[in-house]
Design an enzyme around this catalytic site. Structure first.
Site, short mmCIF file in Angstrom:
data_model
loop_
_atom_site.label_atom_id
_atom_site.label_comp_id
_atom_site.label_asym_id
_atom_site.label_seq_id
_atom_site.Cartn_x
_atom_site.Cartn_y
_atom_site.Cartn_z
N ARG A 128 0.82 -1.22 0.00
CA ARG A 128 0.00 0.00 0.00
C ARG A 128 0.86 1.27 0.00
O ARG A 128 0.82 2.07 0.91
CB ARG A 128 -0.92 -0.02 1.23
N ARG B 61 -4.48 6.72 1.21
CA ARG B 61 -5.05 7.90 1.86
C ARG B 61 -4.09 8.67 2.76
O ARG B 61 -4.38 9.79 3.14
CB ARG B 61 -6.30 7.49 2.64
N ARG C 252 -7.83 11.32 -6.04
CA ARG C 252 -8.99 10.48 -5.73
C ARG C 252 -10.26 11.30 -5.56
O ARG C 252 -11.36 10.72 -5.61
CB ARG C 252 -8.63 9.72 -4.43
N ASP D 256 -6.48 -3.23 -6.83
CA ASP D 256 -6.93 -3.87 -5.59
C ASP D 256 -7.02 -5.36 -5.84
O ASP D 256 -7.14 -5.80 -6.99
CB ASP D 256 -8.29 -3.32 -5.14
O1 CP3 Z 1 0.53 0.03 -2.49
C1 CP3 Z 1 -0.32 0.28 -3.37
O2 CP3 Z 1 -0.61 1.43 -3.70
C2 CP3 Z 1 -0.92 -0.90 -4.08
C3 CP3 Z 1 -2.35 -0.95 -4.18
C4 CP3 Z 1 -3.16 -1.86 -3.27
C5 CP3 Z 1 -4.46 -1.52 -2.79
N1 CP3 Z 1 -5.01 -2.59 -2.18
C6 CP3 Z 1 -5.12 -0.21 -3.01
C7 CP3 Z 1 -6.20 0.20 -2.10
C8 CP3 Z 1 -2.91 -3.18 -2.84
C9 CP3 Z 1 -1.65 -3.99 -3.01
C10 CP3 Z 1 -4.10 -3.63 -2.18
C11 CP3 Z 1 -4.24 -5.00 -1.65
C12 CP3 Z 1 -5.42 -5.33 -0.83
N2 CP3 Z 1 -6.69 -4.84 -0.91
C13 CP3 Z 1 -5.41 -6.34 0.14
C14 CP3 Z 1 -4.24 -7.23 0.47
C15 CP3 Z 1 -3.23 -6.58 1.34
C16 CP3 Z 1 -3.73 -6.23 2.70
O3 CP3 Z 1 -3.99 -5.03 2.95
O4 CP3 Z 1 -3.83 -7.13 3.54
C17 CP3 Z 1 -6.71 -6.41 0.71
C18 CP3 Z 1 -7.18 -7.31 1.82
C19 CP3 Z 1 -7.51 -5.45 0.02
C20 CP3 Z 1 -8.96 -5.19 0.21
C21 CP3 Z 1 -9.22 -3.77 0.55
N3 CP3 Z 1 -9.17 -2.74 -0.36
C22 CP3 Z 1 -9.57 -3.22 1.81
C23 CP3 Z 1 -9.74 -4.02 3.09
C24 CP3 Z 1 -9.72 -1.82 1.62
C25 CP3 Z 1 -10.20 -0.79 2.61
C26 CP3 Z 1 -9.35 -0.49 3.75
C27 CP3 Z 1 -7.92 -0.11 3.47
O5 CP3 Z 1 -7.05 -0.90 3.89
O6 CP3 Z 1 -7.65 0.94 2.87
C28 CP3 Z 1 -9.43 -1.55 0.26
C29 CP3 Z 1 -9.44 -0.24 -0.40
C30 CP3 Z 1 -8.11 0.21 -0.94
N4 CP3 Z 1 -7.29 -0.54 -1.74
C31 CP3 Z 1 -7.54 1.52 -0.78
C32 CP3 Z 1 -6.34 1.51 -1.53
C33 CP3 Z 1 -5.41 2.66 -1.75
C34 CP3 Z 1 -8.15 2.70 -0.05
C35 CP3 Z 1 -9.23 3.22 -0.93
C36 CP3 Z 1 -9.55 4.68 -0.88
O7 CP3 Z 1 -8.86 5.51 -1.47
O8 CP3 Z 1 -10.60 4.96 -0.29
#
Ligand code: CP3
Length: 321
Positions: A2, A6, A15, A51
């Site tokens: 990540r 945010r 965003r 994602d």
């Molecule tokens: O580093 C990066 O920029 C890579 C992008 C990336 C995202 N999600 C963008 C994202 C990666 C590698 C992921 C993986 C992901 N997504 C996982 C596996 C890794 C982990 O965190 O355990 C999982 C379980 C998810 C599912 C997910 N997506 C959740 C639980 C959430 C919400 C809560 C959170 O952790 O932010 C998301 C949304 C998400 N995915 C955001 C981002 C930047 C936030 C979205 C926003 O801008 O509102």
């Protein structure tokens, strides 16, 4: 881990006014936020902004983000699983590969490696059955105990989808790929061997044929590091709870490690961050190699200054090696 997200004001600006679902399909915006950590923080590798749920609508499943993935109709029966279709991701989610191609071109000059990624089958199945994130994923675990053959069918289908999806990212220009099994840590050793390891091993075997390294991440997986090694993945990514020294001794010449500073530790003073970075690198020495990283993604309240201090401490290590 990540890199975008945010905690970065520059990410929040891009965003603004779009939903997360629109954002991951928007080639221009996704390329921009992937490059932000390279330009703003000086990280030495970039991870595709997307994602783990991006390819799921391609199966015919309706998905939203609030802010984590939410499934409109959770899968509960054999018929639900049989209704899913595995199609070529190049057709169902072509924008992902366009983003990868654009990034590869943009990163060729500074010679920054580009990582692709996918969610591991167990974690995807957990969300698909539960319908949304959960502390215990009890619905998903119930399916596994009540109707193990339905769960097995779902995992096999998701394994096929994940192999296609990672191969297509590598073909488009990803130089390494990471597999995120965020919820496999909920499994006991015996359950991990039965429900997570077969998919990890199959994906590792298929990705190995492409020549791109596979990085396997199991969140809360300290109790299964030896089993993760059995998957054959050449790199194991450790979460912050895992003892790096113990994992490095298990891995030895068989695998490299990645990780594992707690993203919350980025709130510490820079000198303390640097001390922890050096301690992790030192502990990882017995392993074949080590990619310094966080033990999970940055959180919305992660201080940017702390991320900068982490990157600087990591680069200082390289300079002294
Ligand atoms: O580093 C990066 O920029 C890579 C992008 C990336 C995202 N999600 C963008 C994202 C990666 C590698 C992921 C993986 C992901 N997504 C996982 C596996 C890794 C982990 O965190 O355990 C999982 C379980 C998810 C599912 C997910 N997506 C959740 C639980 C959430 C919400 C809560 C959170 O952790 O932010 C998301 C949304 C998400 N995915 C955001 C981002 C930047 C936030 C979205 C926003 O801008 O509102």
């Amino acid at each position: 881990m990540r890199q975008a997200g945010r905690y970065l004001p520059e990410y929040r600006r891009v965003r603004e006014g779009v939903s997360f679902l629109e954002m991951i399909r928007d080639v221009e915006r996704s390329v921009t936020v992937t490059l932000q950590p390279v330009d703003l923080l000086g990280v030495e590798a970039a991870i595709l902004f997307s994602d783990i749920f991006t390819p799921i609508p391609g199966l015919g499943v309706e998905v939203d983000f609030r802010p984590g993935p939410v499934v409109a109709h959770p899968l509960r029966s054999r018929d639900d699983v049989r209704a899913l279709r595995v199609e070529d991701p190049r057709k169902t989610v072509p924008f992902v590969f366009e983003i990868v191609r654009r990034l590869r071109a943009a990163l060729a000059g500074p010679e920054i490696p580009l990582l692709g990624f996918a969610g591991a089958p167990f974690t995807l199945a957990a969300y698909l059955v539960e319908g949304a994130g959960s502390r215990s994923f009890s619905q998903a675990k119930r399916l596994l105990h009540r109707e193990p053959e339905v769960m097995r069918e779902l995992l096999e289908l998701l394994t096929a989808m994940t192999v296609d999806y990672l191969e297509a990212q590598i073909e488009a220009g990803a130089e390494a790929v990471q597999l995120f099994d965020t919820w496999a840590g909920l499994l006991s050793r015996e359950e991990y061997r039965e429900w997570a390891l077969p998919a990890h091993a199959e994906i590792a075997r298929r990705v190995a044929r492409t020549g791109a390294p596979l990085i396997l991440y199991v969140n809360d997986g300290a109790h299964v590091v030896d089993l993760m090694l059995e998957s054959g993945a050449p790199v194991l990514s450790l979460d912050w709870r895992c003892d790096v020294g113990a994992a490095a001794r298990l891995a030895g010449p068989r695998a490299s490690l990645q990780g594992n500073l707690d993203p919350c530790a980025l709130s510490a003073p820079s000198a303390e961050i640097a001390r922890r970075v050096r301690a992790i690198a030192e502990a990882a020495r017995p392993a074949r190699g080590h990619v310094l990283n966080l033990g999970h993604g940055c959180l919305p309240d992660t201080p940017v200054e702390g991320v900068r201090a982490f990157v600087e401490a990591a680069k200082a290590l390289g300079a002294n090696a």
